[in-house]
Design an enzyme around this catalytic site. Structure first.
Site, PDB file in Angstrom:
ATOM      1  N   LYS A   1       0.828  -1.213   0.000  1.00 47.15           N
ATOM      2  CA  LYS A   1       0.000   0.000   0.000  1.00 47.15           C
ATOM      3  C   LYS A   1       0.861   1.262   0.000  1.00 47.15           C
ATOM      4  O   LYS A   1       0.566   2.226  -0.695  1.00 47.15           O
ATOM      5  CB  LYS A   1      -0.906   0.033   1.230  1.00 47.15           C
ATOM      6  CG  LYS A   1      -2.060  -0.952   1.188  1.00 47.15           C
ATOM      7  CD  LYS A   1      -2.883  -0.771   2.464  1.00 47.15           C
ATOM      8  CE  LYS A   1      -3.676  -2.005   2.829  1.00 47.15           C
ATOM      9  NZ  LYS A   1      -4.849  -2.247   2.024  1.00 47.15           N
TER      10      LYS A   1
ATOM     11  N   ARG B   1      -5.894  -7.032  -9.615  1.00 40.78           N
ATOM     12  CA  ARG B   1      -6.549  -8.318  -9.925  1.00 40.78           C
ATOM     13  C   ARG B   1      -8.014  -8.051 -10.236  1.00 40.78           C
ATOM     14  O   ARG B   1      -8.471  -6.919 -10.155  1.00 40.78           O
ATOM     15  CB  ARG B   1      -6.459  -9.236  -8.700  1.00 40.78           C
ATOM     16  CG  ARG B   1      -7.052  -8.547  -7.472  1.00 40.78           C
ATOM     17  CD  ARG B   1      -7.187  -9.474  -6.286  1.00 40.78           C
ATOM     18  NE  ARG B   1      -7.443  -8.748  -5.051  1.00 40.78           N
ATOM     19  CZ  ARG B   1      -8.627  -8.293  -4.660  1.00 40.78           C
ATOM     20  NH1 ARG B   1      -9.705  -8.465  -5.413  1.00 40.78           N
ATOM     21  NH2 ARG B   1      -8.757  -7.652  -3.512  1.00 40.78           N
TER      22      ARG B   1
END
Ligand code: ADP
Length: 456
Positions: free
Chosen positions: A116, A292
């Site tokens: 992140k 994804r």
């Protein structure tokens, strides 16, 4: 185009990918653990290979077992679904070494975005606004961290860089709590994700979660779809997702789409992915990229009238995007997804696996059900509790909400407890119907207490 795709996943998402393969004339190979023999993805695929015991570590996360199954069956590509190995750059590299195409982003891009804190650094480079916070990870209360945090302003949120699924977050409201919370967060992150890196960002008090689905090919083209609003959450976990968001204007939508595309290009991204933002007081702030396919992708499929799994496969095979930005951002209807989990609302939403004695699925216009379960199926206890997704679409938001309620009331799952009742309460709630709420919707409306009353 590929001749045969192995799906390195289970449950509803494996079923979803098998369906796309079949429509494209591509053979499908399912893999399953010993705990998943009865799952519909196993009987639906053209071939199925048992890859190990029920434990995910020994089956769906077992890279060698998956690659052996692919080689044994002559598959030429692997679709990872979501979760498990879908964001694992090492696995994607290993696929390439063994002559298999990994249907997802290039490993360099997922490696850059997987953390992140690293993703935020790339966002800053691409001039995408981020939630104010520390530059990268922090190592305890060293250096001028106290000053930095004071500048950001309390309350702040400590987040695990490797985190996911809403886990590993801690709120700090005063400087005195910072040190102990940082230590606790790092330990928790290490235990949950095998990596103790944490960073700090400002806690937004009333945000909405709004995300942009992107698709990029290997030839430098990228498009962004209309946003999905995933503000209705429980413990930072998404419950309901809808598109378009009742809070986003066309102008903000356009700016978010442009930001998402800038970020994708800066990271060298290809294939589909999602750029997540928080939105508060008319401003949006990047939080992370999911490199994804996401659980809530069907909402975008309904709104834009596209098949994202078909698109993923085509992009991985080297095809150029079949449409441009104008087509991608079309909003053809309103859509909502309800995640139906096998959880007991009376026991603090504890997963409640067991045998599904009877099952009535909703149908009719604008109702899509993605599931791997059926009457007589026993839900194994080893995996997540998602048993079905209802994706409801109609011409406008009010009609979609009425249709959602109708479909949720048609759904009857005998033998186990589910979250369907909670979804019905959400959809029927005047605050939800008005569209003016934040990520604390469930707590603020006291819906869980009402659910208890209904059950009593
Ligand atoms: P995960 O990857 O664990 O899901 P995210 O970073 O995607 O974590 O955040 C999940 C949810 O946590 C968000 O949708 C939002 O509700 C909440 N959240 C994350 N960052 C913040 C923040 N800075 N302020 C307020 N809420 C936040």
């Amino acid at each position: 185009m590929f001749k045969k795709i192995l799906i390195a996943n289970r449950s509803e998402i494996a079923v979803r990918v098998i369906r796309a393969c079949r429509e494209m004339g591509i053979a499908s190979v399912a893999v399953y653990s010993e705990g998943d023999r009865e799952s519909r993805h196993v009987s639906m695929a053209d071939e199925a290979v048992c890859i190990g015991p029920a434990s995910s570590k020994l089956s769906y996360l077992n890279q060698e077992a998956l690659l052996t199954a692919a080689n044994m069956t002559g598959a030429d590509a692997i679709h990872p679904g979501y979760g498990f190995l879908s964001e694992n750059a090492d696995f994607s590299e290993l696929c390439a070494e063994r002559g298999l195409v990994f249907i997802g982003p290039p490993p360099q891009a997922s490696r850059k975005l997987g953390f992140k804190s690293a993703g935020k650094a790339i966002a800053l480079q691409a001039q995408v606004p981020v939630v104010p916070g520390t530059k990268g990870d922090v190592a305890g209360v060293a250096g001028d961290i106290l000053n930095t945090v004071s500048e950001i302003g309390y309350p702040v949120l400590i987040k695990a860089s490797a985190g996911g699924g809403g886990k590993g977050m801690r709120i700090v409201r005063a400087p005195g709590e910072l040190k102990s919370q940082l230590e606790a967060a790092a330990n928790e992150a290490k235990a949950s994700f095998g990596d103790g890196s944490v960073f700090i960002e400002k806690l937004l008090e009333r945000p909405r979660h709004v995300e942009i689905q992107i698709a990029a090919d290997k030839h430098g083209n990228a498009v962004a779809f209309a946003e999905r609003d995933c503000t209705v959450q429980r413990r930072h976990q998404k419950l309901v997702e809808e598109s378009p968001s009742p809070a986003i204007t066309p102008e903000v939508r356009r700016r978010m789409q442009e930001a998402a595309i800038r970020l994708a290009k800066a990271a060298g991204y290809s294939n589909v992915g999602t750029v997540e933002f928080l939105f508060q007081d008319g401003k949006f702030y990047f939080i992370e990229v999911n490199a994804r396919l996401q659980v809530e992708h069907p909402v975008t499929e309904a709104v834009a009238g596209v098949d994202l799994v078909d698109l993923m496969i085509r992009i991985a095979a080297g095809e150029a995007l079949p449409f441009g930005q104008e087509r991608a951002s079309e909003i053809r209807c309103h859509a909502i997804e309800h995640r139906i989990n096998a959880e007991d609302p009376d026991k603090d939403f504890m997963p409640c696996p067991g045998r599904i004695e009877s099952l009535d699925l909703p149908g009719g216009a604008g109702v899509r059900v993605d599931t791997h379960v059926y009457a007589g199926y026993t839900i194994p206890s080893h995996y997540d509790s998602l048993i079905a997704k209802l994706i409801i679409a109609a011409g406008d938001r009010p009609t979609t909400l009425r249709r959602s309620l109708r479909a949720l009331l048609e759904l009857k799952v005998g033998g186990i407890k589910t979250t369907a009742g909670l979804h019905a309460l959400v959809v029927a709630h005047p605050v939800f119907q008005k569209g003016d709420f934040d990520t604390h919707f469930i707590e603020k409306t006291g819906l869980l207490a009402r659910l208890e009353a209904v059950h009593a």
